[in-house]
Design a protein around this motif. Structure first.
Motif, PDB file in Angstrom:
ATOM      1  N   LEU A 212       1.016  -0.963  -0.148  1.00  0.00           N
ATOM      2  CA  LEU A 212      -0.116   0.131  -0.041  1.00  0.00           C
ATOM      3  C   LEU A 212       0.743   1.029  -0.014  1.00  0.00           C
ATOM      4  O   LEU A 212       0.440   2.718  -0.701  1.00  0.00           O
ATOM      5  CB  LEU A 212      -0.940   0.271   1.551  1.00  0.00           C
ATOM      6  CG  LEU A 212      -2.076   0.100   0.609  1.00  0.00           C
ATOM      7  CD1 LEU A 212      -2.030  -1.988   0.597  1.00  0.00           C
ATOM      8  CD2 LEU A 212      -3.231  -0.238   2.292  1.00  0.00           C
ATOM      9  N   LEU A 213       1.821   0.592   0.636  1.00  0.00           N
ATOM     10  CA  LEU A 213       2.795   2.472   0.518  1.00  0.00           C
ATOM     11  C   LEU A 213       3.014   2.430  -0.770  1.00  0.00           C
ATOM     12  O   LEU A 213       3.666   4.186  -0.884  1.00  0.00           O
ATOM     13  CB  LEU A 213       4.068   1.957   1.411  1.00  0.00           C
ATOM     14  CG  LEU A 213       3.442   1.635   3.662  1.00  0.00           C
ATOM     15  CD1 LEU A 213       4.660   1.585   4.164  1.00  0.00           C
ATOM     16  CD2 LEU A 213       3.244   2.773   4.390  1.00  0.00           C
ATOM     17  N   LYS A 214       3.414   2.041  -1.848  1.00  0.00           N
ATOM     18  CA  LYS A 214       4.342   1.869  -3.003  1.00  0.00           C
ATOM     19  C   LYS A 214       2.933   3.003  -3.498  1.00  0.00           C
ATOM     20  O   LYS A 214       3.470   3.254  -4.487  1.00  0.00           O
ATOM     21  CB  LYS A 214       4.367   0.751  -3.395  1.00  0.00           C
ATOM     22  CG  LYS A 214       5.501   0.110  -2.738  1.00  0.00           C
ATOM     23  CD  LYS A 214       5.569  -1.420  -3.544  1.00  0.00           C
ATOM     24  CE  LYS A 214       6.862  -2.364  -2.697  1.00  0.00           C
ATOM     25  NZ  LYS A 214       7.253  -3.153  -3.206  1.00  0.00           N
ATOM     26  N   SER A 215       2.024   3.041  -3.448  1.00  0.00           N
ATOM     27  CA  SER A 215       1.127   3.945  -3.870  1.00  0.00           C
ATOM     28  C   SER A 215       1.232   5.310  -4.363  1.00  0.00           C
ATOM     29  O   SER A 215       1.205   6.756  -4.653  1.00  0.00           O
ATOM     30  CB  SER A 215      -0.498   3.608  -3.528  1.00  0.00           C
ATOM     31  OG  SER A 215      -0.198   4.057  -2.515  1.00  0.00           O
ATOM     32  N   GLY A 216       1.988   5.278  -2.892  1.00  0.00           N
ATOM     33  CA  GLY A 216       2.751   6.988  -2.722  1.00  0.00           C
ATOM     34  C   GLY A 216       1.201   8.108  -1.865  1.00  0.00           C
ATOM     35  O   GLY A 216       1.234   9.125  -1.526  1.00  0.00           O
ATOM     36  N   THR A 217       0.255   7.244  -1.874  1.00  0.00           N
ATOM     37  CA  THR A 217      -0.902   8.400  -1.064  1.00  0.00           C
ATOM     38  C   THR A 217      -1.308   8.254   0.397  1.00  0.00           C
ATOM     39  O   THR A 217      -1.807   9.032   1.191  1.00  0.00           O
ATOM     40  CB  THR A 217      -2.228   7.391  -2.053  1.00  0.00           C
ATOM     41  OG1 THR A 217      -1.982   6.077  -1.160  1.00  0.00           O
ATOM     42  CG2 THR A 217      -1.907   7.099  -3.130  1.00  0.00           C
ATOM     43  N   VAL A 218      -0.445   7.309   1.205  1.00  0.00           N
ATOM     44  CA  VAL A 218      -0.062   6.869   2.759  1.00  0.00           C
ATOM     45  C   VAL A 218       0.992   6.547   3.329  1.00  0.00           C
ATOM     46  O   VAL A 218       1.595   6.017   2.597  1.00  0.00           O
ATOM     47  CB  VAL A 218      -1.787   6.231   2.490  1.00  0.00           C
ATOM     48  CG1 VAL A 218      -1.385   4.243   2.619  1.00  0.00           C
ATOM     49  CG2 VAL A 218      -1.661   5.740   4.359  1.00  0.00           C
ATOM     50  N   THR A 219       1.069   7.045   4.287  1.00  0.00           N
ATOM     51  CA  THR A 219       2.413   6.700   5.137  1.00  0.00           C
ATOM     52  C   THR A 219       2.077   5.516   6.329  1.00  0.00           C
ATOM     53  O   THR A 219       0.978   5.340   6.419  1.00  0.00           O
ATOM     54  CB  THR A 219       2.584   7.644   6.358  1.00  0.00           C
ATOM     55  OG1 THR A 219       1.736   8.046   7.708  1.00  0.00           O
ATOM     56  CG2 THR A 219       2.907   9.301   5.668  1.00  0.00           C
ATOM     57  N   ALA A 220       3.100   4.714   6.663  1.00  0.00           N
ATOM     58  CA  ALA A 220       2.794   3.874   7.668  1.00  0.00           C
ATOM     59  C   ALA A 220       1.927   3.626   8.633  1.00  0.00           C
ATOM     60  O   ALA A 220       0.702   2.966   9.324  1.00  0.00           O
ATOM     61  CB  ALA A 220       4.390   3.573   8.050  1.00  0.00           C
ATOM     62  N   ILE A 221       2.530   4.794   9.525  1.00  0.00           N
ATOM     63  CA  ILE A 221       1.360   5.710  10.681  1.00  0.00           C
ATOM     64  C   ILE A 221       0.130   6.023  10.408  1.00  0.00           C
ATOM     65  O   ILE A 221      -0.740   5.508  10.926  1.00  0.00           O
ATOM     66  CB  ILE A 221       2.395   7.063  11.318  1.00  0.00           C
ATOM     67  CG1 ILE A 221       3.341   5.847  11.851  1.00  0.00           C
ATOM     68  CG2 ILE A 221       1.121   7.188  12.421  1.00  0.00           C
ATOM     69  CD1 ILE A 221       3.512   5.069  13.155  1.00  0.00           C
ATOM     70  N   GLU A 222      -0.003   6.090   9.189  1.00  0.00           N
ATOM     71  CA  GLU A 222      -1.506   6.600   8.496  1.00  0.00           C
ATOM     72  C   GLU A 222      -2.558   4.992   8.802  1.00  0.00           C
ATOM     73  O   GLU A 222      -3.666   5.446   8.829  1.00  0.00           O
ATOM     74  CB  GLU A 222      -1.188   7.682   7.173  1.00  0.00           C
ATOM     75  CG  GLU A 222      -0.971   9.068   7.846  1.00  0.00           C
ATOM     76  CD  GLU A 222      -1.415   9.572   6.836  1.00  0.00           C
ATOM     77  OE1 GLU A 222      -1.074  10.805   6.693  1.00  0.00           O
ATOM     78  OE2 GLU A 222      -0.666   8.658   4.951  1.00  0.00           O
ATOM     79  N   CYS A 223      -1.661   4.343   7.827  1.00  0.00           N
ATOM     80  CA  CYS A 223      -2.175   2.893   7.610  1.00  0.00           C
ATOM     81  C   CYS A 223      -2.568   1.968   9.093  1.00  0.00           C
ATOM     82  O   CYS A 223      -4.020   2.080   9.710  1.00  0.00           O
ATOM     83  CB  CYS A 223      -1.203   2.167   7.080  1.00  0.00           C
ATOM     84  SG  CYS A 223      -1.543   2.467   5.053  1.00  0.00           S
ATOM     85  N   LEU A 224      -1.959   2.105   9.807  1.00  0.00           N
ATOM     86  CA  LEU A 224      -2.580   1.628  11.692  1.00  0.00           C
ATOM     87  C   LEU A 224      -3.041   2.324  12.048  1.00  0.00           C
ATOM     88  O   LEU A 224      -4.063   2.015  12.706  1.00  0.00           O
ATOM     89  CB  LEU A 224      -0.717   1.495  12.210  1.00  0.00           C
ATOM     90  CG  LEU A 224       0.380   0.736  11.323  1.00  0.00           C
ATOM     91  CD1 LEU A 224       1.291   0.661  12.699  1.00  0.00           C
ATOM     92  CD2 LEU A 224      -0.409  -0.310  12.174  1.00  0.00           C
ATOM     93  N   HIS A 225      -2.875   3.491  12.032  1.00  0.00           N
ATOM     94  CA  HIS A 225      -4.107   4.725  12.353  1.00  0.00           C
ATOM     95  C   HIS A 225      -5.970   4.651  12.243  1.00  0.00           C
ATOM     96  O   HIS A 225      -6.787   4.351  12.420  1.00  0.00           O
ATOM     97  CB  HIS A 225      -3.652   5.692  12.434  1.00  0.00           C
ATOM     98  CG  HIS A 225      -2.381   6.460  13.592  1.00  0.00           C
ATOM     99  ND1 HIS A 225      -1.679   7.882  13.945  1.00  0.00           N
ATOM    100  CD2 HIS A 225      -2.027   5.971  15.121  1.00  0.00           C
ATOM    101  CE1 HIS A 225      -0.828   7.930  15.277  1.00  0.00           C
ATOM    102  NE2 HIS A 225      -0.864   7.051  15.283  1.00  0.00           N
TER     103      HIS A 225
END
Length: 311
Positions: A212-225
């Motif tokens: 998902l991070l390779k899409s360049g649309t979201v960060t790891a912390i945002e994904c977890l939150h």
């Protein structure tokens, strides 16, 4: 650490769980995997995920070694089995118990329920659930669940077939992430059913192994939150280094439920990238389907059905 209750079990589990698959990767040494597990536990993470088939048993073996010296008593231990037949499920469970070096596993889940026939095989009179029920009665396991990553309709079908057999799962594991919300969504279709039935909700693939991070649309912390904001009991995340463990625990330390506006912003940013399922290949390809590559893990079909077919 934040703790939530796992469904109706009254078990208090950490909102972050250590994903077992990464512990057996060739790039992760045994010493490092033990360090990751024990460091996570020392930081308050008590949910441990694993599976009979991860790295041909290496992940369970390493976790078993990490849980020595008093660490077993500090965790809620979960593993999964692939067997659909009673015989194969029982065999795999006994192997998992030996590898993990325990007499009892807290939660055992039917793994990779990906096909519409899987629920019927599992709940057959010669099926895997019979093996798990007997193991539970014998004190080898405490709770039962199932996992899958392909299609929310198959999860709903599994719940329906279970109900037809007067059986209720303690936990269900499924993909929950910012892109799932847009494509073949477990969040929209399955999550409400689990909440209604008060079944423990285990989220996985919050970052889809970093895809998902390779899409360049979201960060790891945002994904977890995002995943933590959902009514999840646990968000299971892959941890293959101390740096990634730091990231996971920092996400918990900085977590507060996202507001409606923040959720809308994340969904708007990821919408275009998510629409085709390209960044969720576990739904759209067979690359994540271990039981498709290794059908022998499922075990034989019920003998009476084989006899019916041969007549």
């Amino acid at each position: 650490m934040i703790y939530r209750t796992l469904g109706t079990t009254n078990e208090k589990v950490s909102v972050i769980g250590v994903g077992g698959w990464h512990l057996g990767l060739p790039r992760v040494s045994e010493q490092e995997s033990v360090r990751i597990v024990r460091s996570a536990i020392d930081r308050g993470v008590n949910f441990m995920d694993n599976c009979w088939d991860y790295s041909e048993g290496v992940s369970e073996t390493r976790m078993g070694r990490a849980l020595r010296d008093g660490y077993r008593d500090k965790v809620f231990l979960m593993t999964k089995i692939d067997g659909r037949s009673k015989k194969e499920a029982a065999r795999q469970l006994d192997e998992s118990l030996k590898r993990l070096q325990v007499d009892m596993i807290d939660l055992v889940q039917h793994h990779e329920v990906l096909r519409f026939e899987d629920p019927h095989r599992i709940f057959d009179e010669e099926g895997a659930n019979q093996a798990l029920l007997e193991a539970r009665a014998a004190g080898k396991i405490r709770y039962l669940g199932f996992t899958g990553h392909k299609d929310p309709q198959i999860h709903l079908h599994m719940l329906k077939v279970a109900g037809e057999h007067d059986f209720r799962f303690d936990a269900v594991q499924m993909p929950l992430n910012v892109m799932d919300a847009h494509f073949r969504s477990f969040e929209k279709l399955v999550l409400p059913e689990l909440v209604k039935e008060k079944i423990g909700l285990l989220g996985m693939k919050s970052m889809a192994n970093g895809i998902l991070l390779k899409s360049g649309t979201v960060t790891a912390i945002e994904c977890l939150h995002y995943a933590l904001t959902l009514p999840t009991s646990v968000v299971i995340t892959g941890i293959d280094s101390m740096e990634v463990l730091d990231q996971a625990t920092q996400a918990v330390e900085s977590f507060r439920p996202l507001s409606g506006a923040e959720v809308d912003d994340l969904l708007a940013r990821t919408a275009e990238a998510a629409m085709s399922g390209y960044y969720e290949p576990f739904k759209t390809t067979s690359l994540f389907d271990g039981t498709a590559t290794n059908p022998q893990w499922l075990g034989e079909e019920p003998k009476r059905l084989q006899d019916l077919f041969s007549k």
